[in-house]
Write a protein that holds these residues in place. Structure first.
Motif: not given
Length: 171
Positions: A1-24
């Motif tokens: 995730m970045g600063a103020g990032d809304e991209v994962p939410k938008s991708l989910l709305e388009m029907g993509y599977d999204v997994s958020i991985i912590s950088p560590e």
């Protein structure tokens, strides 16, 4: 995730599977099930850990997968290597949100799949059209869009692509 990032939410709305991985936790094993990795908006300005994960991310690309690096500023980058090939960000910008877009590669897959991108998609832009355009890049990259403010030089690379032989399918 970045600063103020809304991209994962938008991708989910388009029907993509999204997994958020912590950088560590980025590792070759963690990335194995994925076809695409997207770094968040300004991630290379805000997440110091990414500097230590670049070789893993770049190996992911070398294996034929895709990496999308979203918008970053030139100041306070955690690494100067934000792409697997040479790419330098400038302070170039296009401030007129209504500046005409030139499609440098209109038949490129990124403009035609999964849906066709046209000039109409840029109508109603709310703020400057772009800033920190790349001004130098490896021949592996293809600039896709160009634009400029009146009386200014053309800025290429608002979208850049490096296509692999293997076709990626997102789901």
């Amino acid at each position: 995730m970045g600063a103020g990032d809304e991209v994962p939410k938008s991708l989910l709305e388009m029907g993509y599977d999204v997994s958020i991985i912590s950088p560590e936790t980025i590792s070759p094993e963690k990335l194995k099930p994925f076809q695409v990795v997207i770094t968040g908006i300004r991630a290379y300005n805000t997440i110091k850990t990414l500097a230590f994960k670049q070789s893993i991310l770049f190996d992911f690309v070398k294996e034929g997968h895709a990496m999308i690096v979203q918008y970053n500023t030139t100041g306070d980058l955690v690494t100067n290597e934000i792409a697997p090939f040479s790419l330098k960000l400038s302070r170039d910008r296009v401030t007129n949100e209504n500046a005409e877009i030139t499609f440098l590669e209109p038949n490129h897959p990124i403009l035609n799949y999964p849906n066709r991108i046209t000039a109409k998609d840029f109508e109603g832009w709310k703020q400057e059209q772009g800033l920190y355009y790349p001004n130098e890049w490896d021949k592996a990259f293809t600039p896709i869009l160009a634009s400029n403010d009146k009386g200014e030089s053309t800025k290429k690379g608002a979208i850049g692509s490096q296509i692999r032989k293997r076709k990626l399918h997102l789901h």
